[in-house]
Design an enzyme around this catalytic site. Structure first.
Site, PDB file in Angstrom:
ATOM      1  N   GLN A 195       0.764  -1.306   0.173  1.00 35.93           N
ATOM      2  CA  GLN A 195       0.545   0.420   0.248  1.00 35.93           C
ATOM      3  C   GLN A 195       0.564   1.183  -0.007  1.00 35.93           C
ATOM      4  O   GLN A 195       2.155   0.896   0.470  1.00 35.93           O
ATOM      5  CB  GLN A 195      -0.828   0.084   1.512  1.00 35.93           C
ATOM      6  CG  GLN A 195      -1.971   0.845   1.179  1.00 35.93           C
ATOM      7  CD  GLN A 195      -2.837   0.802   2.244  1.00 35.93           C
ATOM      8  OE1 GLN A 195      -3.153  -0.774   2.401  1.00 35.93           O
ATOM      9  NE2 GLN A 195      -4.139   1.503   2.132  1.00 35.93           N
ATOM     10  N   SER A 199       4.483  -5.948   2.323  1.00 32.99           N
ATOM     11  CA  SER A 199       3.181  -5.779   3.046  1.00 32.99           C
ATOM     12  C   SER A 199       2.345  -6.525   2.666  1.00 32.99           C
ATOM     13  O   SER A 199       1.366  -7.967   2.062  1.00 32.99           O
ATOM     14  CB  SER A 199       2.247  -5.054   3.836  1.00 32.99           C
ATOM     15  OG  SER A 199       1.672  -4.479   4.480  1.00 32.99           O
ATOM     16  N   ARG A 248     -10.035  -8.216   4.183  1.00 36.45           N
ATOM     17  CA  ARG A 248      -8.308  -7.748   4.719  1.00 36.45           C
ATOM     18  C   ARG A 248      -8.029  -5.877   5.196  1.00 36.45           C
ATOM     19  O   ARG A 248      -7.952  -5.180   6.489  1.00 36.45           O
ATOM     20  CB  ARG A 248      -7.250  -8.115   4.182  1.00 36.45           C
ATOM     21  CG  ARG A 248      -5.845  -8.288   5.258  1.00 36.45           C
ATOM     22  CD  ARG A 248      -4.321  -8.531   3.936  1.00 36.45           C
ATOM     23  NE  ARG A 248      -3.078  -7.987   5.085  1.00 36.45           N
ATOM     24  CZ  ARG A 248      -2.358  -6.928   5.133  1.00 36.45           C
ATOM     25  NH1 ARG A 248      -2.927  -5.908   3.515  1.00 36.45           N
ATOM     26  NH2 ARG A 248      -1.167  -6.982   5.652  1.00 36.45           N
TER      27      ARG A 248
END
Length: 320
Positions: A13, A94, A119
């Protein structure tokens, strides 16, 4: 270079931007096909959002995560369709770990899309907006950051800890907002070159994310996870795993555990990796790899010109 010296890495992200992959879609049919598949699974026009939407909408965690997974898998499919070499290792930062597992054959694409959407939603809802924060700390060693965070946590009774070990001298901390603010001041006083809040609304990869991990565990229970065709180095412990049940457990732990990115890169190096291809939007991981070890070769494939030069260089070297 041989295939055994090549790894693919997938960004997390923060790499999203309006207009991304527009040129790649014009150059590779698989990009449009992958976004169409994602749109059907998610029940909204993912490509339209990426090309014509608002950045604020794209930045919503539960939107960002499936969009970035789609972008990375679109480029992976384009690479394979063009005859690109299959790497010996994969890893993702991640969220990028989910992209790596899809590319490695451990997770189905549509399953992974729904999984990371859940998530993202679970991560956002785990801590009320305003109660959590993250900050980037530049120019201080890991041990000093860990020590000051522990001292602030003990003094305040709140959570604050290092959560992304991105490269030597570049670490992200997260936790309760007040504790992060106190840690920023302490770390500046300790000699950090920069200590700056990040524009995020949740303290990712901290103990505060355990409720999100519980939700992810529920969703994972209903999905098929297979042994990967290509070994994936996991964020939690910088090791590979072939047991599907252990992979499930690592994905749950990852949501509330630090991202050991520096250790992941060193682990791949110890396994013979000498070149990394960043498979996704942006060049964040390529920049980190240079900070970790300037001897690592780094390639990007988002833009068609970069794609062609990387494809040519890597395939020629491996064939030779």
């Amino acid at each position: 270079m041989t295939r055994d010296e090549l790894a693919f890495v997938f960004p997390g992200q923060g790499s999203q931007k309006i207009g991304m992959l527009a040129a790649a879609a014009a150059a590779h049919a698989s990009v449009a096909q992958t976004f169409a598949e994602a749109s059907e699974a998610l029940e909204y026009d993912v490509w339209d959002l990426v090309q014509n939407g608002e950045q604020d909408a794209l930045n919503l965690t539960e939107t960002t995560q499936p969009v970035l997974l789609t972008a990375s898998i679109a480029l992976w499919r384009a690479w394979r369709a063009a005859g690109g070499a299959i790497p010996a290792r994969m890893a993702g930062h991640s969220l990028g770990e989910f992209s790596a597992l899809v590319a490695a054959g451990a997770l189905g694409f549509t399953d992974a899309l729904r999984l990371v959407r859940e998530r993202g939603a679970a991560m956002q809802s785990a801590v009320p907006v305003g109660e959590g924060a993250m900050a980037a700390i530049i120019g201080l060693d890991d041990a000093a950051i860990d020590g000051h965070c522990q001292a602030v946590a003990a003094a305040t009774g709140q959570v604050v800890a290092a959560v992304n070990y991105n490269s030597p001298g570049q670490v992200v901390i997260a936790g309760h907002t007040a504790a992060v603010e106190a840690a920023i001041e302490a770390l500046k006083g300790a000699g950090a070159k920069r200590a700056m809040p990040l524009p995020v609304s949740a303290p990712f990869h901290t103990e505060l994310m355990r409720p999100a991990g519980e939700r992810l565990q529920e969703v994972l229970a209903g999905l098929t996870v297979s042994a990967p065709d290509i070994p994936v180095v996991h964020n939690v412990h910088a090791e590979t795993e072939s047991d599907p049940q252990q992979i499930r457990a690592l994905l749950v732990r990852q949501i509330y555990s630090p991202v050991q990115w520096t250790a992941c890169v060193h682990a791949m190096q110890s396994q013979g990796i000498k070149a990394l291809v960043e498979c996704g939007p942006g060049k964040v991981l390529s920049g980190l790899s240079r900070r970790i070890d300037k001897g690592l070769s780094s390639y990007t494939i988002e833009e068609p010109a970069d794609f062609e030069s990387s494809l040519s260089a890597i395939n020629e070297e491996i064939v030779a």
